[in-house]
Design an enzyme around this catalytic site. Sequence first.
Site, PDB file in Angstrom:
ATOM      1  N   GLU A 307      17.805  26.082 -25.720  1.00  0.00           N
ATOM      2  CA  GLU A 307      18.100  26.368 -24.322  1.00  0.00           C
ATOM      3  C   GLU A 307      19.416  25.727 -23.875  1.00  0.00           C
ATOM      4  O   GLU A 307      19.497  25.074 -22.842  1.00  0.00           O
ATOM      5  CB  GLU A 307      16.944  25.901 -23.438  1.00  0.00           C
ATOM      6  CG  GLU A 307      15.649  26.622 -23.769  1.00  0.00           C
ATOM      7  CD  GLU A 307      14.496  26.321 -22.813  1.00  0.00           C
ATOM      8  OE1 GLU A 307      14.448  25.217 -22.268  1.00  0.00           O
ATOM      9  OE2 GLU A 307      13.662  27.223 -22.623  1.00  0.00           O
ATOM     10  N   ASP A 381       5.414  28.498 -25.256  1.00  0.00           N
ATOM     11  CA  ASP A 381       5.914  27.546 -24.264  1.00  0.00           C
ATOM     12  C   ASP A 381       4.877  27.218 -23.199  1.00  0.00           C
ATOM     13  O   ASP A 381       5.040  27.625 -22.047  1.00  0.00           O
ATOM     14  CB  ASP A 381       7.163  28.142 -23.607  1.00  0.00           C
ATOM     15  CG  ASP A 381       7.880  27.142 -22.737  1.00  0.00           C
ATOM     16  OD1 ASP A 381       7.473  25.982 -22.739  1.00  0.00           O
ATOM     17  OD2 ASP A 381       8.843  27.526 -22.066  1.00  0.00           O
ATOM     18  N   GLU A 409       3.435  23.755 -15.076  1.00  0.00           N
ATOM     19  CA  GLU A 409       4.537  24.695 -14.869  1.00  0.00           C
ATOM     20  C   GLU A 409       4.057  26.142 -14.875  1.00  0.00           C
ATOM     21  O   GLU A 409       4.518  26.957 -14.091  1.00  0.00           O
ATOM     22  CB  GLU A 409       5.574  24.485 -15.977  1.00  0.00           C
ATOM     23  CG  GLU A 409       6.699  25.500 -15.971  1.00  0.00           C
ATOM     24  CD  GLU A 409       7.680  25.313 -17.125  1.00  0.00           C
ATOM     25  OE1 GLU A 409       7.549  24.346 -17.887  1.00  0.00           O
ATOM     26  OE2 GLU A 409       8.601  26.146 -17.238  1.00  0.00           O
TER      27      GLU A 409
END
Length: 718
Positions: A307, A381, A409
């Site tokens: 990322e 993820d 998240e």
Amino acid sequence: MPDATSCDGPGSEIPATGFVEDGYELWLRYRPLEPRYRAYCSLLLKYVVLPTVMLSPILAAARDEINRGVGGMLGCAPSSESAVSADGGLLVGSPTTLPLVASLDLPLDGLGREGYIICPVIVNGFATTVIAANEEIGLLYGAFALLRAIQMGRFDADTKIESAPKSRLRLLNHWDNLDGWVERGYAGRSIFNWWELPEYLDPRLVDYARANASIGINGAVVNNVNASSESLTDPFLEKAAALANRFRAYGLRVYLSAKFSSPMESGELATADPCDAAVKAWWKQTADRIYKLIPDFGGFLVKANSEGQPGPQDFHRTHADGANMLADALEPWGGVVIWRAFVYSDDVPDDRVGQCYSEMIPFDGLFRKNVILQVKNGPLDFQPREPINPLFGAMPETNVGIELQITKEYLGFETHLVYLGNLWQEVFSTDLDARGCGNIVARVIDGSMFASRLSLVAGVANVGSARNWCGSTFDQANWYSFGRFAWNPDCDADEVALEWIMLTLTNDPNGMRTIADIMKMSYETAVNYMAPLGLTHQMGTGHHHGPAPWIEDTGRSHWNPTYYNCADAKGIGFDRTDAGSGTVRQYSAKLARLYSSPYDVPENLLLWFHHLSWGFVMPNGKTLWEEIVYHYDRGLRGVERNRALWSTLRDTIDPARFYEVSAFLQIQARDAQMWRDACVAYFQSINGLETPEGSLRPTQSLEFYKALTFRHAPGSPG
Ligand code: GCW
């Protein structure tokens, strides 16, 4: 009572101010025991005997905690004595610090540095309780265990507890930036105020360390893995040292995320190539600087070539080159390098889910002994549900640790009640061979499967400066259960939930049953309304909050929900069998065989591994489409059920926390409806099918849901 305009669900009136329970004390509330039990415990804990030599900071912390806990629960702290002189003493010591403990000949051999024993003994003819351990940190953990037992009403004259952690490193990973913003944080700003450090240390840092020690967490990575090289500059190292000094008495070590390009960003070198002699020397000097300030520094956590983060591949070197270079710098000091396996390329992948395995497998056996690979629980993820990461069990020559996400998240942030213990139990107990021989993920993580030197359980923290630390009462349970699972990956999620309920909310039997019931179903409920049957990554881009299964045009194809759902007029799901991406072959032959068949794969992973027609007939006779909608509906019903259950607790739970949970459940119910309706509406726009009989049509049009933006959702970068 004021009117609660935005939260008018059952029993959700705003409580009067001045309430006592604001969640700050977490599970360490030490409220007075009920009178009979209090009288009984008072007889067993009249006085405490600690080593008489100068108390070390860790022993002083243990003594203070015993005084605080026993004082709170019994009404007065035990007196401190220098010797056992009557019945009802509590003896706290190790064989080396207290000769009396050595003479008891307790079975401490298998308990290592951090384990402890609590048991009844007779000393000089007096009935005594002993907390014994090989080292002081074990005594502190033992003190917390004793206090936990008393709080839960489980302590008596025969109490015997023997416990030692199964994993050596049990760490929180804070994704906290130096300016106080927390990536994926839903509990306010960072508890680490780098601006005020090192001079000012917020007193709550001690409570943070106490909370961690109470559940056996022994390290904290205090800065974001999306790291700033500034963390390694002298001023910031002095700040980190101030934290370490505060945490030491609680056995909590400081670790830092290290940015791979730091030698360049420092302005001192033109390269960060791990094979370059000057770069190696730079890191060695950096390690030396750190250990001068923080002698017990834990080590570096590194997100490299992922990322947009820099890494060894920028210099045409490998992950092993990068990790080993850092490991060599830390090795003389006993530090470790925790190298993240969460890597995927910027290019269009065959299957994003297979990338971390393909990238890491070639390096098995090539990492130094003080390197640990930190592997997310699933291959993608932290999605609501994923199969286990195929790297578990596939790298016998490597120290492999696990990374869990405590902050939610992808599970509704702080306002959705989702207890993660059940998710973690599912992960740790997954059988790698699918044959029930005990080759479960927990055996990889505790290091026993391949006799690894280092074992690690890491959790992305959900802690912030919110008064209640986690942003919501129930998210405290996730911090708590993370610690309990890190200590023992074989523990039982329901039992851990019960402990937390008793310590944090209530000892009332009906209340305990009701809350345990809510927590037990909460994870599956969220999966049902967000991503049932193995669907994944259906959240909106960036914020990861609401539904967006239609998104198909982000910068990278593998960030698009459509990439994962593969929904078209004929069917839905990602084919990872040999006929598709073939990623299923990353698992052991037995698991691969199981997952390859749409009839054998666990139903909750069906669409992770298979692309099936909407009319595919499920074992229960429903079509796939009917089953999908049924699961969304079940998610909605689950939240409503939890709301109804919670509303019965008005007289059991204090007003402040009762109100908060009621209001958040109302938010969750609204969001679940949105998730369900948006997803059903989108898939109907693709398959043209009617809402199945017995299910309601989406309340709004697809356009309505597509227009939702969640612009100010917390925790999202940019
Ligand atoms: O899921 C992603 C998060 C990023 C995070 C990344 C990671 C710290 O959206 O915010 O970055 O995972 O784990 O590195």
